[in-house]
Design a protein around this motif. Structure first.
Motif, short mmCIF file in Angstrom:
data_model
loop_
_atom_site.label_atom_id
_atom_site.label_comp_id
_atom_site.label_asym_id
_atom_site.label_seq_id
_atom_site.Cartn_x
_atom_site.Cartn_y
_atom_site.Cartn_z
N ILE A 66 -77.33 25.90 -88.85
CA ILE A 66 -76.69 24.88 -89.95
C ILE A 66 -77.71 23.75 -89.23
O ILE A 66 -78.18 22.48 -90.28
CB ILE A 66 -75.41 24.55 -89.41
CG1 ILE A 66 -74.51 26.10 -90.18
CG2 ILE A 66 -74.81 22.78 -89.79
CD1 ILE A 66 -73.31 25.62 -89.38
N SER A 67 -77.59 23.50 -88.30
CA SER A 67 -78.87 22.44 -88.17
C SER A 67 -80.22 22.08 -88.74
O SER A 67 -80.44 20.84 -88.97
CB SER A 67 -79.44 22.79 -86.29
OG SER A 67 -78.77 22.47 -85.41
N LEU A 68 -81.17 23.15 -88.81
CA LEU A 68 -81.90 23.66 -89.98
C LEU A 68 -80.90 23.21 -91.35
O LEU A 68 -82.44 22.28 -92.26
CB LEU A 68 -82.31 24.94 -90.04
CG LEU A 68 -82.82 25.92 -88.80
CD1 LEU A 68 -83.48 26.77 -88.60
CD2 LEU A 68 -83.99 24.14 -88.06
N VAL A 69 -80.54 23.55 -91.21
CA VAL A 69 -79.99 23.03 -93.05
C VAL A 69 -79.74 21.61 -93.08
O VAL A 69 -80.30 20.78 -94.22
CB VAL A 69 -78.34 23.86 -93.42
CG1 VAL A 69 -77.92 22.99 -95.06
CG2 VAL A 69 -79.19 25.24 -93.69
N ILE A 70 -79.55 20.88 -92.12
CA ILE A 70 -78.85 19.70 -92.17
C ILE A 70 -79.69 18.42 -91.99
O ILE A 70 -80.18 17.87 -92.37
CB ILE A 70 -77.34 19.08 -90.88
CG1 ILE A 70 -76.33 19.78 -91.31
CG2 ILE A 70 -77.64 17.28 -90.86
CD1 ILE A 70 -75.09 18.93 -90.15
N GLY A 71 -81.07 18.90 -91.23
CA GLY A 71 -82.35 18.46 -90.85
C GLY A 71 -83.25 18.35 -92.18
O GLY A 71 -83.82 17.54 -92.81
N ASN A 72 -83.18 19.65 -92.87
CA ASN A 72 -83.88 19.57 -94.04
C ASN A 72 -83.14 18.72 -95.40
O ASN A 72 -83.83 18.38 -96.09
CB ASN A 72 -83.16 20.87 -94.69
CG ASN A 72 -84.13 21.63 -96.26
OD1 ASN A 72 -85.48 20.81 -96.47
ND2 ASN A 72 -84.81 22.38 -96.64
N ALA A 75 -83.89 15.35 -94.62
CA ALA A 75 -85.81 14.92 -94.63
C ALA A 75 -86.05 14.91 -96.06
O ALA A 75 -87.00 13.98 -96.31
CB ALA A 75 -86.51 16.37 -94.42
N HIS A 76 -85.15 14.96 -96.65
CA HIS A 76 -85.58 14.56 -98.42
C HIS A 76 -84.31 13.81 -99.21
O HIS A 76 -84.11 14.34 -100.80
CB HIS A 76 -85.51 16.49 -99.02
CG HIS A 76 -86.39 17.36 -98.82
ND1 HIS A 76 -87.72 16.80 -98.57
CD2 HIS A 76 -86.11 18.58 -98.30
CE1 HIS A 76 -88.29 18.16 -97.99
NE2 HIS A 76 -87.12 19.08 -97.69
N ARG A 77 -83.81 13.42 -98.09
CA ARG A 77 -82.86 12.42 -99.00
C ARG A 77 -83.24 11.12 -99.51
O ARG A 77 -84.54 10.82 -99.08
CB ARG A 77 -81.86 11.67 -97.57
CG ARG A 77 -80.61 12.55 -97.55
CD ARG A 77 -79.20 11.88 -97.16
NE ARG A 77 -78.41 12.40 -97.18
CZ ARG A 77 -77.49 12.00 -96.36
NH1 ARG A 77 -77.40 11.30 -95.73
NH2 ARG A 77 -75.84 12.41 -96.77
N ASN A 78 -82.56 10.42 -100.88
CA ASN A 78 -84.20 9.47 -100.87
C ASN A 78 -82.86 8.33 -100.94
O ASN A 78 -83.65 7.16 -101.62
CB ASN A 78 -84.08 9.58 -102.92
CG ASN A 78 -84.32 10.72 -103.30
OD1 ASN A 78 -85.73 10.85 -102.66
ND2 ASN A 78 -83.84 11.11 -104.50
N ASN A 79 -82.23 8.09 -99.88
CA ASN A 79 -81.96 7.18 -99.22
C ASN A 79 -83.16 5.98 -98.47
O ASN A 79 -83.49 6.54 -97.65
CB ASN A 79 -80.49 6.49 -98.19
CG ASN A 79 -79.61 7.39 -98.73
OD1 ASN A 79 -79.71 7.32 -100.21
ND2 ASN A 79 -78.60 7.98 -97.97
N VAL A 80 -83.56 5.10 -99.67
CA VAL A 80 -85.34 4.34 -98.97
C VAL A 80 -84.41 3.43 -98.31
O VAL A 80 -83.69 1.81 -99.28
CB VAL A 80 -85.79 3.74 -100.27
CG1 VAL A 80 -87.06 3.32 -99.97
CG2 VAL A 80 -86.09 5.18 -101.01
N LYS A 81 -84.50 3.36 -97.18
CA LYS A 81 -83.82 1.82 -96.29
C LYS A 81 -85.65 0.62 -96.15
O LYS A 81 -87.11 1.60 -95.63
CB LYS A 81 -83.71 1.73 -94.84
CG LYS A 81 -82.08 2.51 -95.08
CD LYS A 81 -81.85 2.78 -93.51
CE LYS A 81 -80.93 3.46 -93.98
NZ LYS A 81 -79.64 3.62 -92.96
#
Length: 116
Positions: A66-72, A75-81
């Protein structure tokens, strides 16, 4: 899905901590033979060790997956700050242009402070 994974992650981590705290150390088996009361447990004198060990291994594996899935997902979220360091050229241009405007602003402030 992300929120569900976070909730599952939290539950697995709490249960994993509980199972780790319940387990006895390797040296605790000698004390059980002298009336430690381990033979009166639900799992018997030996069964609890295997059950707790296997459950802990299963929970630890689930925790890491689950840690790896949440990290993935993160990493691929499109929340551009927008970060200040990403736009240093724009910040520098604004800083350079403001001193040229400053005397005009100061002149307006001086004129507005004078009573008429």
């Amino acid at each position: 899905m992300y929120q569900a994974l976070l909730i599952i992650y939290l539950i697995v981590s709490i249960v994993l901590i509980g199972f780790i705290l319940i387990q006895q150390g390797k040296g605790a088996n000698a004390g059980a033979s002298f009336g430690g009361g381990a033979s009166g447990t639900v799992f018997g004198s030996v069964g609890a060790g295997n059950f707790l060990t296997r459950t802990t291994a299963l929970l630890a594996t689930t925790f890491f997956i689950i840690s790896l899935v949440i990290g993935n997902i993160n990493a691929h979220r499109n929340n551009v700050k927008v970060d200040t360091f990403d736009n240093l050229s724009e910040v520098a241009e604004k800083a350079v242009s403001k001193p040229a405007e400053a005397p005009a602003v100061l002149e307006q402030q001086k004129n507005s402070d004078i009573p008429q």
